[in-house]
Design a protein around this motif. Structure first.
Motif, short mmCIF file in Angstrom:
data_model
loop_
_atom_site.label_atom_id
_atom_site.label_comp_id
_atom_site.label_asym_id
_atom_site.label_seq_id
_atom_site.Cartn_x
_atom_site.Cartn_y
_atom_site.Cartn_z
N LEU A 58 -51.49 -8.98 -8.11
CA LEU A 58 -51.19 -9.98 -7.08
C LEU A 58 -50.60 -11.24 -7.70
O LEU A 58 -49.63 -11.80 -7.17
CB LEU A 58 -52.44 -10.32 -6.29
CG LEU A 58 -52.90 -9.31 -5.25
CD1 LEU A 58 -54.14 -9.81 -4.53
CD2 LEU A 58 -51.79 -9.05 -4.24
N ARG A 59 -51.17 -11.68 -8.79
CA ARG A 59 -50.65 -12.89 -9.45
C ARG A 59 -49.24 -12.65 -9.97
O ARG A 59 -48.35 -13.49 -9.79
CB ARG A 59 -51.57 -13.29 -10.60
CG ARG A 59 -51.13 -14.55 -11.31
CD ARG A 59 -52.09 -14.92 -12.43
NE ARG A 59 -51.67 -16.12 -13.13
CZ ARG A 59 -52.28 -16.61 -14.20
NH1 ARG A 59 -53.36 -16.00 -14.67
NH2 ARG A 59 -51.83 -17.71 -14.79
N THR A 60 -49.02 -11.49 -10.60
CA THR A 60 -47.68 -11.16 -11.11
C THR A 60 -46.67 -11.07 -9.97
O THR A 60 -45.54 -11.58 -10.09
CB THR A 60 -47.71 -9.82 -11.86
OG1 THR A 60 -48.66 -9.90 -12.93
CG2 THR A 60 -46.34 -9.46 -12.41
N GLU A 61 -47.07 -10.45 -8.87
CA GLU A 61 -46.17 -10.30 -7.72
C GLU A 61 -45.74 -11.66 -7.17
O GLU A 61 -44.56 -11.90 -6.91
CB GLU A 61 -46.89 -9.50 -6.63
CG GLU A 61 -46.05 -9.29 -5.37
CD GLU A 61 -46.86 -8.67 -4.26
OE1 GLU A 61 -46.25 -8.23 -3.26
OE2 GLU A 61 -48.11 -8.63 -4.36
N GLN A 62 -46.69 -12.55 -7.03
CA GLN A 62 -46.37 -13.87 -6.48
C GLN A 62 -45.53 -14.69 -7.46
O GLN A 62 -44.63 -15.43 -7.05
CB GLN A 62 -47.66 -14.60 -6.09
CG GLN A 62 -48.37 -13.92 -4.94
CD GLN A 62 -49.61 -14.67 -4.48
OE1 GLN A 62 -49.65 -15.90 -4.47
NE2 GLN A 62 -50.64 -13.93 -4.11
N GLN A 63 -45.80 -14.57 -8.76
CA GLN A 63 -45.00 -15.28 -9.76
C GLN A 63 -43.55 -14.77 -9.73
O GLN A 63 -42.61 -15.56 -9.86
CB GLN A 63 -45.61 -15.10 -11.15
CG GLN A 63 -46.89 -15.86 -11.37
CD GLN A 63 -47.51 -15.59 -12.73
OE1 GLN A 63 -47.26 -14.53 -13.34
NE2 GLN A 63 -48.32 -16.51 -13.22
N THR A 173 -41.54 -1.53 5.64
CA THR A 173 -42.99 -1.54 5.74
C THR A 173 -43.48 -2.48 4.64
O THR A 173 -43.08 -2.36 3.49
CB THR A 173 -43.61 -0.14 5.56
OG1 THR A 173 -42.96 0.56 4.48
CG2 THR A 173 -43.49 0.67 6.83
N ALA A 174 -44.30 -3.46 5.04
CA ALA A 174 -44.90 -4.42 4.10
C ALA A 174 -46.29 -3.89 3.77
O ALA A 174 -47.17 -3.86 4.63
CB ALA A 174 -44.98 -5.81 4.72
N HIS A 175 -46.49 -3.48 2.53
CA HIS A 175 -47.68 -2.72 2.18
C HIS A 175 -48.85 -3.60 1.77
O HIS A 175 -48.70 -4.60 1.05
CB HIS A 175 -47.35 -1.74 1.06
CG HIS A 175 -46.54 -0.58 1.55
ND1 HIS A 175 -46.98 0.72 1.47
CD2 HIS A 175 -45.33 -0.52 2.15
CE1 HIS A 175 -46.07 1.53 2.01
NE2 HIS A 175 -45.06 0.79 2.42
N LEU A 176 -50.02 -3.19 2.23
CA LEU A 176 -51.26 -3.88 1.91
C LEU A 176 -51.72 -3.51 0.50
O LEU A 176 -51.67 -2.34 0.11
CB LEU A 176 -52.34 -3.49 2.92
CG LEU A 176 -53.74 -4.05 2.68
CD1 LEU A 176 -53.75 -5.56 2.91
CD2 LEU A 176 -54.75 -3.36 3.60
N TYR A 177 -52.15 -4.50 -0.24
CA TYR A 177 -52.75 -4.28 -1.56
C TYR A 177 -54.26 -4.32 -1.39
O TYR A 177 -54.81 -5.31 -0.90
CB TYR A 177 -52.30 -5.35 -2.55
CG TYR A 177 -52.94 -5.22 -3.91
CD1 TYR A 177 -52.49 -4.27 -4.83
CD2 TYR A 177 -54.01 -6.03 -4.28
CE1 TYR A 177 -53.08 -4.13 -6.08
CE2 TYR A 177 -54.61 -5.91 -5.52
CZ TYR A 177 -54.14 -4.96 -6.41
OH TYR A 177 -54.73 -4.83 -7.64
N LEU A 178 -54.93 -3.24 -1.75
CA LEU A 178 -56.39 -3.18 -1.64
C LEU A 178 -57.01 -3.67 -2.95
O LEU A 178 -56.97 -2.99 -3.97
CB LEU A 178 -56.84 -1.74 -1.35
CG LEU A 178 -56.42 -1.17 0.01
CD1 LEU A 178 -56.93 0.26 0.15
CD2 LEU A 178 -56.93 -2.03 1.15
N GLU A 179 -57.58 -4.86 -2.89
CA GLU A 179 -58.14 -5.45 -4.10
C GLU A 179 -59.34 -4.66 -4.61
O GLU A 179 -59.55 -4.56 -5.82
CB GLU A 179 -58.52 -6.91 -3.84
CG GLU A 179 -57.31 -7.80 -3.55
CD GLU A 179 -57.66 -9.26 -3.55
OE1 GLU A 179 -58.20 -9.74 -4.58
OE2 GLU A 179 -57.42 -9.93 -2.53
#
Length: 249
Positions: A58-63, A173-179
């Motif tokens: 998640l952090r990498t994706e947002q960066q 489709t905007a995919h959900l990331y399951l933490e």
């Protein structure tokens, strides 16, 4: 993997595609996706997160998206208004995101399946159809929200902020990331979607013939990727054709 309806269908011609579509149930909104290999319906960022074993996806994706936002404005004709639109523009220019491409045009989807030879030897392509339900869509009042706050994978149609999105009748489709599972879940394994998916196999041996049939119907990279670079590539192929014998590649 759950067996999708139509999984036994084989496409070797545009006519086969038409027959496949005729046998599908009626749907108010149907989207299509073509892949040159049969692999799970995962967004590119999800695949790369698994391949590179990212510690904090998640952090990498947002960066990654933050850097795109910072550096891309000089090259954009339209300025995205929210995270959904930023992701859509980034996706259509090749950045790995949590979005998965779909189109409203089945011929376009078939072209994406056959435009390049499969990387894997003897691998067939796959054609997907998704019957979009109201519950699948991003609610109108949530489009301005942060996509990372979605509670489920959602379907959305972006605004016309990119020539490619318009040309390809693009949806996502905007995919959900399951933490808790530390990964993205393929669409065909999600209970909200799997009963509305249909698939057919696209024969690898027919890739070349399908490309020729689709070109005769006006479908080509120049139509779907409307820019000067694509035009020059197509002209080069036309005036300097490959000497290799015609085939699936």
């Amino acid at each position: 993997m759950t067996e999708q309806r139509g999984a036994g269908e084989l496409i070797t011609s545009v006519e086969d595609l038409v027959h496949f579509l005729r046998r599908l149930p009626k749907s108010k909104t149907r989207l299509y996706r073509g892949q040159n290999v049969d692999r799970p319906l995962l967004p590119d960022f999800g695949r790369k997160a698994e391949k590179y074993n990212l510690a904090e996806p998640l952090r990498t994706e947002q960066q990654l998206l933050d850097e795109f936002r910072r550096l891309s404005p000089p090259y954009l004709r339209f300025m995205p208004r929210n995270t959904f639109e930023w992701l859509a523009v980034a996706q259509h220019h090749g950045l790995p995101t949590r979005l998965l491409d779909w189109t409203g045009n089945p011929l376009f989807a078939l072209w994406f399946a056959v435009r390049r030879a499969p990387v894997e030897d003897n691998a067939d392509g796959v054609f997907w159809a998704l019957d979009v339900q109201v519950s699948h869509r991003v609610p109108a009042d949530e489009v301005s929200l942060d996509v990372y706050g979605l509670k489920n994978t959602r379907v959305f149609r972006p605004a016309h902020i990119s020539e490619r999105i318009v040309a390809q009748d693009g949806w996502f489709t905007a995919h959900l990331y399951l933490e808790d599972k530390d990964r993205f879940i393929p669409l065909e394994r999600q209970s909200r979607f799997k009963d509305y998916l249909h698939r057919a196999t696209v024969s690898r041996s027919a890739f070349g013939a399908l490309r020729r049939q689709l070109r005769n119907l006006g479908i080509s990279d120049r139509v779907l990727f409307p820019d000067v670079v694509t035009l020059c590539k197509e002209l080069t192929r036309e005036f300097f054709p490959s000497k290799a014998p015609p085939g699936p590649s």
